[in-house]
Structure formats: C-alpha cells, structure tokens
Scaffold this motif. Structure first.
Motif, PDB file in Angstrom:
ATOM      1  N   ASP A 180      27.934  38.193  40.664  1.00  0.00           N
ATOM      2  CA  ASP A 180      26.856  39.119  40.330  1.00  0.00           C
ATOM      3  C   ASP A 180      25.884  39.257  41.491  1.00  0.00           C
ATOM      4  OD1 ASP A 180      27.962  39.473  37.841  1.00  0.00           O
ATOM      5  OD2 ASP A 180      26.637  38.020  36.842  1.00  0.00           O
ATOM      6  N   GLY A 181      25.532  40.509  41.775  1.00  0.00           N
ATOM      7  CA  GLY A 181      24.544  40.792  42.812  1.00  0.00           C
ATOM      8  C   GLY A 181      25.115  40.919  44.208  1.00  0.00           C
ATOM      9  N   TRP A 182      26.408  40.683  44.379  1.00  0.00           N
ATOM     10  CA  TRP A 182      27.008  40.720  45.717  1.00  0.00           C
ATOM     11  C   TRP A 182      28.135  41.747  45.772  1.00  0.00           C
ATOM     12  CZ3 TRP A 182      25.579  38.004  50.077  1.00  0.00           C
ATOM     13  CH2 TRP A 182      24.581  37.033  49.895  1.00  0.00           C
ATOM     14  N   GLN A 183      28.167  42.494  46.866  1.00  0.00           N
ATOM     15  CA  GLN A 183      29.290  43.383  47.137  1.00  0.00           C
ATOM     16  C   GLN A 183      30.421  42.554  47.757  1.00  0.00           C
ATOM     17  OE1 GLN A 183      27.736  46.434  49.704  1.00  0.00           O
ATOM     18  NE2 GLN A 183      26.768  47.560  48.028  1.00  0.00           N
ATOM     19  N   ILE A 184      31.582  42.654  47.154  1.00  0.00           N
ATOM     20  CA  ILE A 184      32.723  41.850  47.605  1.00  0.00           C
ATOM     21  C   ILE A 184      33.939  42.751  47.740  1.00  0.00           C
ATOM     22  CG2 ILE A 184      34.299  39.962  47.012  1.00  0.00           C
ATOM     23  CD1 ILE A 184      31.922  38.745  45.419  1.00  0.00           C
ATOM     24  N   ALA A 185      34.628  42.622  48.862  1.00  0.00           N
ATOM     25  CA  ALA A 185      35.891  43.325  49.088  1.00  0.00           C
ATOM     26  C   ALA A 185      36.977  42.280  49.262  1.00  0.00           C
ATOM     27  CB  ALA A 185      35.796  44.219  50.323  1.00  0.00           C
ATOM     28  N   GLY A 186      38.171  42.586  48.773  1.00  0.00           N
ATOM     29  CA  GLY A 186      39.229  41.586  48.917  1.00  0.00           C
ATOM     30  C   GLY A 186      40.574  42.116  48.513  1.00  0.00           C
ATOM     31  N   LYS A 187      41.557  41.245  48.550  1.00  0.00           N
ATOM     32  CA  LYS A 187      42.918  41.611  48.134  1.00  0.00           C
ATOM     33  C   LYS A 187      43.662  40.356  47.703  1.00  0.00           C
ATOM     34  CE  LYS A 187      46.369  44.337  47.386  1.00  0.00           C
ATOM     35  NZ  LYS A 187      46.852  43.393  46.357  1.00  0.00           N
ATOM     36  N   SER A 188      44.350  40.469  46.592  1.00  0.00           N
ATOM     37  CA  SER A 188      45.199  39.383  46.116  1.00  0.00           C
ATOM     38  C   SER A 188      46.603  39.576  46.674  1.00  0.00           C
ATOM     39  CB  SER A 188      45.233  39.376  44.588  1.00  0.00           C
ATOM     40  OG  SER A 188      45.783  40.602  44.108  1.00  0.00           O
ATOM     41  N   GLY A 189      47.409  38.522  46.565  1.00  0.00           N
ATOM     42  CA  GLY A 189      48.793  38.610  47.017  1.00  0.00           C
ATOM     43  C   GLY A 189      49.642  37.580  46.296  1.00  0.00           C
ATOM     44  N   THR A 190      50.779  38.041  45.782  1.00  0.00           N
ATOM     45  CA  THR A 190      51.705  37.131  45.109  1.00  0.00           C
ATOM     46  C   THR A 190      53.114  37.469  45.580  1.00  0.00           C
ATOM     47  OG1 THR A 190      50.272  37.183  43.157  1.00  0.00           O
ATOM     48  CG2 THR A 190      52.454  36.195  42.903  1.00  0.00           C
ATOM     49  N   THR A 191      53.841  36.485  46.040  1.00  0.00           N
ATOM     50  CA  THR A 191      55.173  36.738  46.570  1.00  0.00           C
ATOM     51  C   THR A 191      56.220  36.628  45.473  1.00  0.00           C
ATOM     52  OG1 THR A 191      55.524  34.419  47.178  1.00  0.00           O
ATOM     53  CG2 THR A 191      54.509  35.836  48.813  1.00  0.00           C
ATOM     54  N   ASN A 192      57.460  36.925  45.840  1.00  0.00           N
ATOM     55  CA  ASN A 192      58.569  36.905  44.904  1.00  0.00           C
ATOM     56  C   ASN A 192      58.666  35.551  44.204  1.00  0.00           C
ATOM     57  OD1 ASN A 192      60.862  37.946  43.622  1.00  0.00           O
ATOM     58  ND2 ASN A 192      62.214  37.011  45.136  1.00  0.00           N
ATOM     59  N   SER A 193      58.806  35.581  42.886  1.00  0.00           N
ATOM     60  CA  SER A 193      58.900  34.379  42.053  1.00  0.00           C
ATOM     61  C   SER A 193      57.652  33.513  42.129  1.00  0.00           C
ATOM     62  CB  SER A 193      60.128  33.539  42.449  1.00  0.00           C
ATOM     63  OG  SER A 193      61.318  34.285  42.295  1.00  0.00           O
ATOM     64  N   SER A 194      56.545  34.079  42.580  1.00  0.00           N
ATOM     65  CA  SER A 194      55.256  33.363  42.649  1.00  0.00           C
ATOM     66  C   SER A 194      55.340  32.090  43.486  1.00  0.00           C
ATOM     67  CB  SER A 194      54.761  33.017  41.236  1.00  0.00           C
ATOM     68  OG  SER A 194      54.523  34.188  40.496  1.00  0.00           O
ATOM     69  N   ARG A 195      56.066  32.163  44.592  1.00  0.00           N
ATOM     70  CA  ARG A 195      56.132  30.989  45.473  1.00  0.00           C
ATOM     71  C   ARG A 195      54.853  30.833  46.301  1.00  0.00           C
ATOM     72  NH1 ARG A 195      61.578  32.404  45.020  1.00  0.00           N
ATOM     73  NH2 ARG A 195      62.930  30.579  44.687  1.00  0.00           N
ATOM     74  N   ASP A 196      54.153  31.938  46.491  1.00  0.00           N
ATOM     75  CA  ASP A 196      52.887  31.917  47.234  1.00  0.00           C
ATOM     76  C   ASP A 196      51.891  32.798  46.507  1.00  0.00           C
ATOM     77  OD1 ASP A 196      53.678  30.611  50.010  1.00  0.00           O
ATOM     78  OD2 ASP A 196      55.253  32.047  49.527  1.00  0.00           O
ATOM     79  N   ALA A 197      50.657  32.330  46.428  1.00  0.00           N
ATOM     80  CA  ALA A 197      49.585  33.103  45.803  1.00  0.00           C
ATOM     81  C   ALA A 197      48.385  33.105  46.741  1.00  0.00           C
ATOM     82  CB  ALA A 197      49.216  32.508  44.446  1.00  0.00           C
ATOM     83  N   TRP A 198      47.861  34.304  47.021  1.00  0.00           N
ATOM     84  CA  TRP A 198      46.775  34.462  47.988  1.00  0.00           C
ATOM     85  C   TRP A 198      45.609  35.212  47.356  1.00  0.00           C
ATOM     86  CZ3 TRP A 198      47.914  33.496  53.438  1.00  0.00           C
ATOM     87  CH2 TRP A 198      49.272  33.260  53.713  1.00  0.00           C
ATOM     88  N   PHE A 199      44.423  34.899  47.838  1.00  0.00           N
ATOM     89  CA  PHE A 199      43.291  35.801  47.664  1.00  0.00           C
ATOM     90  C   PHE A 199      42.414  35.685  48.907  1.00  0.00           C
ATOM     91  CE2 PHE A 199      39.185  37.447  46.529  1.00  0.00           C
ATOM     92  CZ  PHE A 199      39.530  38.608  45.863  1.00  0.00           C
ATOM     93  N   ILE A 200      42.206  36.841  49.540  1.00  0.00           N
ATOM     94  CA  ILE A 200      41.357  36.891  50.735  1.00  0.00           C
ATOM     95  C   ILE A 200      40.296  37.949  50.490  1.00  0.00           C
ATOM     96  CG2 ILE A 200      41.286  37.161  53.242  1.00  0.00           C
ATOM     97  CD1 ILE A 200      44.301  36.633  53.271  1.00  0.00           C
ATOM     98  N   GLY A 201      39.046  37.546  50.611  1.00  0.00           N
ATOM     99  CA  GLY A 201      37.952  38.467  50.365  1.00  0.00           C
ATOM    100  C   GLY A 201      36.801  38.219  51.308  1.00  0.00           C
ATOM    101  N   PHE A 202      35.869  39.186  51.332  1.00  0.00           N
ATOM    102  CA  PHE A 202      34.719  39.021  52.226  1.00  0.00           C
ATOM    103  C   PHE A 202      33.471  39.660  51.648  1.00  0.00           C
ATOM    104  CE2 PHE A 202      37.488  42.436  53.803  1.00  0.00           C
ATOM    105  CZ  PHE A 202      36.649  43.541  53.845  1.00  0.00           C
TER     106      PHE A 202
END
Length: 729
Positions: free
Chosen positions: A617-639
């Motif tokens: 709340d109160g903050w502007q946030i930009a980002g992107k999630s990422g999930t690879t095949n079969s959920s072997r890797d899960a990412w979230f990068i935001g700023f």
C-alpha cells in the motif's frame, strides 16, 4: 771369709732373673734377627662368579647374562644418542631467526569488508591483528593458554616425557593408535609444529598452502622425533616467553584468525590486551578445534569449552574461586558485528568478482568498501526465513535466493540460500543457472516498444502451432489452459499469456529480442526457436535482477557490482579508479523503458495480474513473475523507484515444486523483504510514462498475429480509465 776388702752389692733376686721367668735362669742371649725384606702384595684374583645355587639359579643364569649384555649396550647407545640429540639441538638453535621474523609468516593476506557506511561486516583470508607479546597481552589470556595447553611449560626443557606417556595411555585406552588423538605435546612442540620444523612454504614444491599445512600436521614417529629435537633447539635459542610469544601469534583460532590479536578483534571487537577472564578462556579453548569450537559457528559450544578452561585456571591458581564463578556466570559473547553473521554470500561474491590479486590471492592486508546495506541484508534474510517457517512444509529441501540492488547495479543485499550464516557455500544467486520462464517476457515487450509499437496493440490469443524440422508440431498452451482472443500487450504481459508473447517475439524478430536480452546482461546461449519467448534459456538471479535494473534506469545496461573502494591496510591511497556506477551502454530508448515500466505495474496492481501478492500500500511497484515447465523454477522480480529485488525459488536437483508459482511464494518473499526495506521511507514514484490510447479507426493485422484494432473501444476504455486513475495518484 777372705776378701779383697771391696764391698760388693748384695745380689738381689729381681736383678738376677728377669720378671716373669718364674725364677728360671735366662738362656743364652740370641743375636737380633735382621728385618725380613717386604714382599710385594699379591694381586687378588677376580672373584669367581657365584655358582648358581639350586635348580632356580641354573634357570635364571641365561637371563642374568642377557641383562648384563643389554645394560652394557644400552648405556653406551644412550650416551651416543644423547650426544647426537644435543648436536642437532644446538644446530637447530644456531639456525633460529629472530622471533619478529616468525610471528607472521602468512602466505596470504587478509581482506576486511565494510558496508556502504564503513562498518565492518565480513572478514576473509588470513587475519593477523599485529604482533603481540607475553608482556602486552592480558595476563588472563597468557594464563588461560598455559593452563589449557601446558601447565608445566615454565618447568620443562621443551618436551614432557610424563605428558607423552599419559597421552599414549589415553590413546590406547580409547582404542586408537599410540600417536593418534592426544599428542602430549608441550607448547614448545606445538610451536615447532606451527613453524613446520623450520621448513618454509615453497609454492613450487607444494600444491597449495593447505597441502603444506596438512603435511606439517602429519604425526609419524619420525616427525615426532624431529619435533622433539627441534623443540630442544628452540629452548636453547629462545626464552620461555619468546616461545610463548611465537605461539600466541601463529596459532589458528577459527574464522580466518591467525593469532590471538586477530581472534580477539574478530570475535569480541577488542584487542588481546583487553580481554577479560571469560573471553580469555573462550579464546584458549579454541586451540584444540578452532573451526569446530569457533563462537561464530556455535556460541553455546564455545561457551561450554570456556567453562572447562576456567576450571583449569582456577585449579592452577590463576583465578580465585569468586573470579571463576563470575566468569562462568557471565560467559563471553560475540561483538555486534561478529554476531550478525550476515552478508556471507555477498562477501563471497565480492571475493570472487573483485581483482584476484587483491582478493582471492592477496598477499597484502586489504580493506574493501562495498555497496552492502546491512539493514536491507537483514530484511532479506529475515523475509526468507519467515516465509519458509510459516508457509513451507517442515522438512522441505526447497531453496531460495534474493538479490536487492539499486538502478545503477549496486548490490545492496544478497542471500544465496536458506543457510544465511554459510561462508564458501553454493550461492544460488550467482552460481545457479536456471530457466527464467515468463520472467523473460519483459524483454520481448521492450523490443516491441523500442520499435515504436503501442502497448495497446492487440495480439490474438488463440491456439497456435509451430512446425519444427524433424519434430512433431509444437502447440504451446497458456498457464490457465484458456485462450482469450484479441488482448492488448498490456493484458498479455500482466496475465503472463504465452501465445501472445510467442507471436510478438516472432513478429518483431527473434534475433532482435535476443540482442536486447543480451544487451541487458542475459548472456549465454539463448534458445533459437519460438520457445525463446517462454524463457527456456538459463540465467542467474543476479543477472536477471540487473537486467530489470536496466528497465528501471531508463533502458541502459548495468554491470552489477559490490566493490566501491579498495586500499592496502595503513595506506590512505585508493587502489581503484572511480567506477562508472555500473551504468553501461543504452539498450532501448528511454521512452520505451518508461512505457514498459508502466505496463509492468499492471502485473502487480491490475486485475488478473500475476504479481498481486507483491502489492504494498502506498507504493508504485512494477514487476514480473516467472514459472518454468513443471514448476521447476519460480521467480518474481520487481522494483520500486529506488530498488530492484529479485527472488528465485526451486530445488537444487531441479525437482518440480509442489503448488508454487512465481506469483506465489516468491512474490510473498519479495513483499516481506520490501516491506522492511521501505519501512519509514517516503514513497518514491516510478519513472514511467503512460502511453496515449490509439485512434479509434483502422485495423492492421500482421503475419505474426499482432493487430492494432481501434474498433474495440469497450476493451480500450477500461485500460484508459485505469491509466487515468494511476496518473492521478
């Protein structure tokens, strides 16, 4: 009676006969015998060996003969051996250098790292705090060492037969070899071993310094004999206090500390002349197993060992009962810097990425100033541990990593795994190459925007197949297994739809997408086919985070860095040129980066966005999630306007995660981190541009499936209203 008239004396019997004659007339007078010549004394014949008496005597006769023979040989051999030992001892004594040449013979220097405010947070290499002597250290420390290691140090000649015999007895009783385990070595012998019996390190003769030290610590009968002779030589050449001085300066005490001065500073933040009885006991207790007993590794174990040392000091009269009780009641604790145990992964990365001759292979004592923010580091570590404790099943072997950096690439925090106190461990933030999944998609949209495409351009989200040479058709799916028909680039990115991303990548050209991604720092072999758009290529979390920093800073690549200043200890002159703040060449236009930032806010704030859990709340946030095949890797990068934070989660052995996507636990870890980082700060607006809506006429359809359709006003009105609302914030 006739007479001559002369009177004669009357005869007296006593005169006529000598007394004792019994009145007998004496016999004729004999001539005096000549004295007999003295005969030469006769030589006494050697006593004949006693003949054995009885049967037992005959049985013992051979043994008596053997014992005499052994004694005849042994005392002669013992004399010769003593002369040889004395000769070698005096030879070694003649070769001994001045003690000032022996206190610091490190082949590697030390690296001390400070954070961005100048506070020390990490040490690497071999730390040496400076020469100390028995006169300049705390008496408690000197007494603790003697009481623990060699209570007869000031009374023996360098070796202690009693101690050796006791050690052999203990080793045999415990089922080991006579030379395995307890060594019975005196402080002088231990010092001889620390000096490697006078053999210096030669990098041409040894594979490494570690191999050299292992050989110096080898225990064989021959080495023990040489050690004893060398110790006698030291006793001849040096005083007891000089030998103890060498020992105090050369001993390894864990955590890279060489000598008690370095250890006192490392663990307690004080000099060796300031330690109290409790601290002295803890330091002396490290001598038996410095790495295992180090308080930075296990404080409770170090305190228990110190309590035993205090008992020895009390028994030997170095402490009164009240002093010992007080020290046990108030055990030594780590200094604030040592207790933090934070930034280990970051420090390891600096050591690997910095100049080799001033980090990994330095022979100097170096001071490095870094970009680390310890408050942010602590927030990241606590966030990771909190989420795993609260939201991950007990016993899970899943791992996670976090990187926080500024828009110019300055790394502010780094967590390379769940063991936050580890040093020299596998760093999943910098060393793990993992598929990026949908976290790669912003670079497709960055390419399109750099080519002047509108964020409102429509892309057909429909079942599509691609023919691959020598393989069956490839028909990818969206994550939700649904197709929504024409969607804008904004919606496609927010909902992380796969088909529109592939179509857009094919439309603008894979090679251009690859060049943009490479420019932002995603190096390596990026996929050659349409699957490039789905993030099947690999990258590290550090590189992905720095690539997003390029979006935040307006489209310029950054080189992630953690080192800002490097100096030789005691030298005020910096050895580094001014760094260009990590900013490199421009990759996309500033306006394209600003529009992409606005699009990425929809991932967090928009309806249907995959990063809603990262909202603050109160903050502007930009980002992107990422999930690879079969959920072997899960990412979230935001700023935010100030920091870019990347989170990765997965298994080291590449097993699939269970029920985890990038917008789930990674986004939660991201939020937990940034809530603490941003606490008390004034919200910083994102540098973004809200694009103008396209005119309401004309339809353009491309071979790649990208269309600009101004006729679908109902769809665009919703987007425009959301944009206006965000602009008014």
């Amino acid at each position: 009676m006739s007479g001559n008239g002369k009177k004669r004396s009357p005869l007296v019997a006593e005169r006529r006969y000598p007394a004792g004659n019994g009145g007998k007339k004496p016999g004729p007078k004999k001539k005096a015998a000549k004295p007999a010549a003295r005969k030469a004394p006769r030589r006494k014949a050697a006593p004949k060996p006693a003949r054995p008496k009885g049967l037992l005597g005959w049985i013992l006769l051979p043994f008596r003969w053997i014992l005499r023979l052994v004694w005849a040989f042994s005392w002669r051999i013992g004399l010769i051996t003593a002369l040889i030992i004395a000769g070698f001892s005096f030879y070694f004594a003649a070769q001994m250098p001045a003690i000032t040449d022996l206190v610091d013979q490190r082949t590697r220097g030390s690296v001390t790292m400070t954070d961005l405010t100048g506070e020390v947070f990490a040490w690497r290499g071999d730390q040496f705090g400076g020469m100390i002597t028995t006169d300049t250290i705390s008496p408690h420390l000197r007494n603790a060492v003697v009481a623990t290691e060699d209570k007869r140090f000031y009374r023996h000649l360098g070796i202690s037969p009693r101690g050796i015999a006791s050690a052999i007895r203990i080793n045999l009783r415990e089922g080991r070899g006579p030379l395995s385990g307890h060594g019975g070595s005196t402080i002088t012998q231990q010092t001889a071993k620390l000096l490697c019996l006078g053999v210096p390190y030669d990098q041409n003769a040894w594979e490494s310094e570690a191999a050299y030290e292992r050989d110096c610590r080898r225990t064989t009968l021959w080495r023990k004999a040489r050690e004893a002779v060398y110790a006698l030589g030291m006793e001849i050449a040096y005083t007891k206090d000089e030998i103890l001085t060498i020992y105090l300066n050369r001993s390894y005490l864990g955590a890279g500390s060489r000598g008690f001065e370095a250890a006192a500073q490392r663990y307690f933040g004080v000099s060796a002349n300031q330690v109290n009885p409790a601290q002295a006991a803890m330091l002396a207790g490290l001598l038996t197993a410095p790495s295992t007993n180090a308080p930075t590794r296990n404080l409770e174990r170090a305190q228990n060992r110190a309590a035993l040392v205090l008992g020895l000091m009390e028994d030997q009269g170095y402490l009164t009962a009240s002093q010992a009780d007080d020290a046990r009641a108030n055990p030594a604790t780590l200094s604030e810097q040592a207790a933090q145990q934070s930034g280990g992964f970051f420090a390891d990365w600096v050591m690997e990425s910095g100049p080799e001759f001033f980090t990994r292979d330095t022979t100097e004592d170096v001071i490095i100033r870094t970009t680390l923010d310890q408050d942010i580091q602590k927030a990241a570590e606590e966030a990771l541990l909190t989420v795993f404790d609260r939201d991950v099943r007990e016993g899970s072997e899943a791992q996670a990593a976090i990187v926080v950096m500024s828009a110019d690439g300055a790394v502010r925090a780094m967590v390379g795994g769940r063991n936050i106190s580890a040093t020299g461990a596998f760093n999943r933030a910098t060393q793990a190459l993992r598929q990026t999944g949908s976290a790669f998609k912003p670079f497709i949209y960055a390419t399109a925007l750099d080519l002047d495409m509108s964020p409102y351009a429509l892309i057909e989200d429909a079942p599509t197949c691609w023919q691959r040479r020598g393989s069956p058709e490839w028909c990818p799916q969206n994550y939700d297994r649904q197709f929504k028909g024409p969607v804008t680039m904004i919606q496609a990115l927010a909902e992380s739809r796969n088909i529109p991303a592939i179509l857009l990548s094919e439309d603008v050209g894979r090679e251009y997408v690859r060049n943009v991604a490479n420019g932002f720092g995603l190096q390596g072999d990026l996929a050659a086919g349409p699957a490039l758009a789905l993030g099947v290529s690999e990258s590290t979390l550090l590189n992905m985070t720095s690539a997003y920093a390029g979006i935040l800073n307006g489209g310029s690549a950054v080189e992630p860095y953690g080192l800002t200043d490097l100096r030789i200890q005691g030298d005020p002159e910096s050895l580094m040129d001014a760094q260009d703040a990590g900013i490199r060449e421009r990759i996309i236009r500033t306006d394209a980066a600003r529009q992409l930032t606005w699009m990425m806010t929809k991932v967090v704030e928009g309806e249907g966005g995959t990063g809603g859990r990262a909202r603050i709340d109160g903050w502007q946030i930009a980002g992107k999630s990422g999930t690879t095949n079969s959920s072997r890797d899960a990412w979230f990068i935001g700023f935010t306007g100030d920091y870019v934070t990347g989170v990765w989660m997965g298994y080291d052995d590449n097993r699939p995660l269970s029920g985890v996507t990038g917008g789930g636990l990674p986004a939660t870890i991201w939020r937990e981190t940034m809530v603490h980082v941003l606490d008390g700060k004034q919200p910083t607006p994102l540098p973004m541009t809200i694009p103008q809506a396209p005119p309401s006429t004309g339809v353009l359809e491309s071979s790649g499936g990208v269309i600009a359709d101004g006729a679908i006003l109902n769809l665009l009105e919703n987007i425009i209203s959301e944009s206006d609302a965000l602009a008014r914030q």
